[in-house]
Design a protein around this motif. Structure first.
Motif, short mmCIF file in Angstrom:
data_model
loop_
_atom_site.label_atom_id
_atom_site.label_comp_id
_atom_site.label_asym_id
_atom_site.label_seq_id
_atom_site.Cartn_x
_atom_site.Cartn_y
_atom_site.Cartn_z
N ASN A 82 -34.77 29.72 -54.87
CA ASN A 82 -33.64 29.30 -55.67
C ASN A 82 -33.91 29.61 -57.14
N HIS A 83 -33.36 28.82 -58.05
CA HIS A 83 -33.51 29.10 -59.48
C HIS A 83 -34.02 27.88 -60.24
N THR B 276 -29.87 25.41 -58.92
CA THR B 276 -30.32 25.49 -60.30
C THR B 276 -31.11 24.24 -60.67
N GLN B 277 -31.68 24.26 -61.89
CA GLN B 277 -32.46 23.12 -62.35
C GLN B 277 -31.63 21.83 -62.36
N ASP C 39 -24.58 26.42 -55.18
CA ASP C 39 -25.40 25.52 -56.01
C ASP C 39 -24.96 24.06 -55.94
N ASP D 44 -25.70 32.15 -54.58
CA ASP D 44 -25.63 31.38 -55.81
C ASP D 44 -24.42 30.46 -55.89
N THR E 237 -28.99 21.00 -60.63
CA THR E 237 -28.69 20.52 -59.28
C THR E 237 -29.92 19.92 -58.62
N GLY F 184 -28.95 29.23 -54.24
CA GLY F 184 -28.58 29.25 -55.66
C GLY F 184 -28.82 27.94 -56.39
N GLY G 241 -35.55 31.48 -64.48
CA GLY G 241 -35.67 30.18 -65.12
C GLY G 241 -37.05 29.90 -65.66
N GLN H 242 -39.04 30.98 -56.55
CA GLN H 242 -37.98 30.78 -57.53
C GLN H 242 -37.76 32.09 -58.30
N SER I 10 -36.76 25.92 -62.44
CA SER I 10 -37.82 26.31 -63.37
C SER I 10 -38.84 25.21 -63.60
#
Length: 593
Positions: free
Chosen positions: A174-175, A148-149, A124, A121, A151, A146, A209, A206, A177
């Protein structure tokens, strides 16, 4: 180009990393300093690349891709500069599949690093920093890093700004959404100069998220352990966070289309699905399977309906409803240029045609379900989760997945906010409020002309404000469809609206906005402007018919046109030019002159 992944482990003679270094967290600033640091290449590989993971995989990749006679392979003690002189223009296609703690020296080999994965994570923003610094290779490959949305969207913004096309993207595990902005993907930089594009994209697994659905039909009312939801609303719920059918038809070649959607109820993101109905809350299968054989309808046939028999209309109606239903079940919209019609509007359209040409509406159309039934809902269940897996046809490898939470309200409980499930919301009693003369009709469109807030409730407060729309130039004004009315606690009238800014991150949001004419105005002209100038950057088309079909010609931005009259069309208007052609009356596309 095929990328060969080398599965190797860190060599036993690699430099040891201290426990303190292993446990330290590398800041983004320190990371950027390391990847841009100048190093002396006339040193052993282990000194040029001090992290044992990078050094080890560099050696393995070098010995795989660069011919080295037996006994002359490079080692960690080989001179880096000498080795690279022997390699010439060879690309090493390095894979870095293990955690790296020191990125010093990577500047020298950035063009050879094809895959960075499993960084965790903390990597990111570093992934975006790395790519912005080097733009290496023909792929963006950061799985299990890691991401995120924010990034992920940073990558898309960077690709658009730098016109990056024809690369492969891998953002698995990853994360992320929301993948809806992938609908902007293009591959031909000449035809789409403002675009960016992947020729292949992977985003399975994923791990968090979820998106909360707040559109039409939410929250879903539950009676006992059963609920019903409109077919069209369920379709919107199912596809939230996914790309739409606005993707150009040439986005992917025919051998690798993302053309199937598998979805489940009450499913978490990590569960891979092979059956369209999951355990827990279920959908009645006979309703899901209510489709009919037939090909996508040729709408041009409707022009000659006056000569049809009932059997011709029956065939057309069957194909038309099959087209709408198939989109609900499989969401093959990725490969379609035209958005399939929704179920409810399809039935209305066919009913209007039957009345117009004196046909009998087929029972098949009458009986096509408008609503779907959800069963097995727990008495304390506050939402259902619909997970969509978008994957290549026939493959069990998911292209990417989303999870959409849809709030529930039980018959004996107060309604709950879709974003704050513990806070009760006062149900609005909107459509019987006193409306000033300037308020537009339900179903019509309005545009923001000043800075405008969208609120969760009719009484505006900072806590229930969802988003601010800044004041924009005329052609960029935010647009909304009025879905109802409400009044604040002080009696001020409000519009209940849905955001219809299709290429915006706010598209589909619902809430309340002011009705004050100094802040919002009709999106469409209500009086004949006499003369208009085209202000849309892409110009506007002129058509033969009021429903804007039968294209005759295209007018570029700046063209001045004379208007003969204004005609109403459903809840919008059209401009009829002096030559009889129909053009849009949308004020963000044309302007009174």
């Amino acid at each position: 180009m095929v990328v060969i992944i080398l599965e190797t482990s860190v060599k036993a003679n690699a430099l040891a990393i201290s426990a303190a270094q292993m446990n330290s967290t590398l800041t983004d600033q320190e990371f950027k300093r390391q990847i841009t640091a100048d190093v002396d290449p006339d040193r052993p590989i282990r000194e040029v690349l001090p992290d044992p993971v990078i050094a080890s995989h560099f050696v393995d990749s070098y010995n795989y891709y660069v011919y080295s006679p037996a006994g002359q392979e490079v080692t960690l003690d080989s001179n880096y500069q000498t080795a690279m002189a022997r390699a010439g223009d060879a690309l090493l296609y390095m894979n870095i599949p293990e955690k790296v703690h020191d990125w010093t020296g990577v500047k020298l080999i950035a063009r050879d690093v094809a895959i960075i994965s499993n960084q965790g994570d903390g990597f990111d923003r570093k992934a975006l920093i790395y790519y912005q610094q080097f733009e290496t290779g023909s792929s963006i490959n950061f799985s299990n890093c890691g991401i995120t949305q924010s990034t992920f969207e940073g990558f898309l913004d960077y690709m658009r700004e730098h016109h990056i096309t024809r690369i492969q993207g891998n953002f698995e595990y990853n994360h992320i959404s929301d993948f809806s902005r992938l609908s902007d993907i293009v591959v031909n930089d000449n035809n789409y100069p403002e675009g960016y594009g992947f020729y292949g994209f992977f985003g399975a697994g994923q791990t968090n998220g979820h998106i909360t659905y707040e559109g039409p039909g939410a929250p879903i009312k539950v009676v006992g352990n059963t609920a019903t939801v409109a077919v069209d609303d369920f379709q919107r719920m199912m596809t939230l966070g996914s790309p739409t059918s606005t993707i150009p038809v040439d986005w992917q070649d025919s051998d690798n289309p993302v053309n199937h959607t598998y979805w489940a109820m009450d499913s978490d993101l990590t569960r891979q699905m092979y059956d369209p109905i999951s355990y827990g809350t279920a959908l009645k299968k006979e309703e899901l399977s209510h489709t009919f054989p037939g090909e996508s309808p040729d709408l041009s046939e409707a022009e000659s309906m006056s000569s049809w028999h009932q059997s011709d209309f029956d065939r057309f109606a069957r194909n038309y409803m099959a087209y709408a239903g198939r989109y609900l079940v499989t969401n093959t919209g990725w490969r379609k240029v035209n958005v399939p019609p929704s179920v409810a509007s399809s039935k209305m359209y066919l009913r209007s045609l039957a009345d117009r040409f004196h046909f009998k509406l087929p029972d098949m159309v009458k009986n096509y379900p408008d609503r779907l039934t959800l069963t097995n809902i727990g008495s304390d269940q506050q939402s259902i989760t619909i997970k969509g897996d978008y994957r290549n046809g026939g493959s069990i490898v998911t292209a990417f997945n989303t999870a959409v939470d849809v709030p529930l309200v039980h018959e004996s409980r107060p309604a709950v906010s879709s974003t704050e499930t513990s806070r009760p919301v006062t149900p609005s009693k909107p459509d019987n409020v006193t409306k000033p003369s300037y308020v537009v009709r339900k179903g019509q469109a309005v545009s923001g002309i000043q800075k405008l807030g969208l609120y969760r409730q009719a009484t505006f407060t900072a806590n229930n404000r969802r988003v601010f729309y800044p004041r924009q130039s005329r052609e960029r004004r935010p647009q909304f469809v009025v879905t109802g009315y409400a009044a604040s606690r002080g009696g001020r009238p409000r519009y209940r609206v849905r955001d219809v800014n299709h290429h915006s991150r706010t598209a589909g949001l619902t809430g309340y906005i002011t009705t004050q004419p100094q802040y919002v105005t009709n999106t469409y002209y209500k009086q004949n402007p006499r003369r208009i100038r085209v202000i849309n950057a892409q110009g506007v088309n002129a058509y033969r018919r009021i429903k804007l079909t039968g294209k005759i010609r295209h007018y570029k931005r700046g063209a001045v046109l004379k208007v003969k009259r204004l005609e109403s069309y459903h809840l919008t208007t059209r401009l009829v030019l002096t030559n009889g052609q129909y053009v849009t009356a949308n004020k963000t596309l044309v302007m009174k002159r």
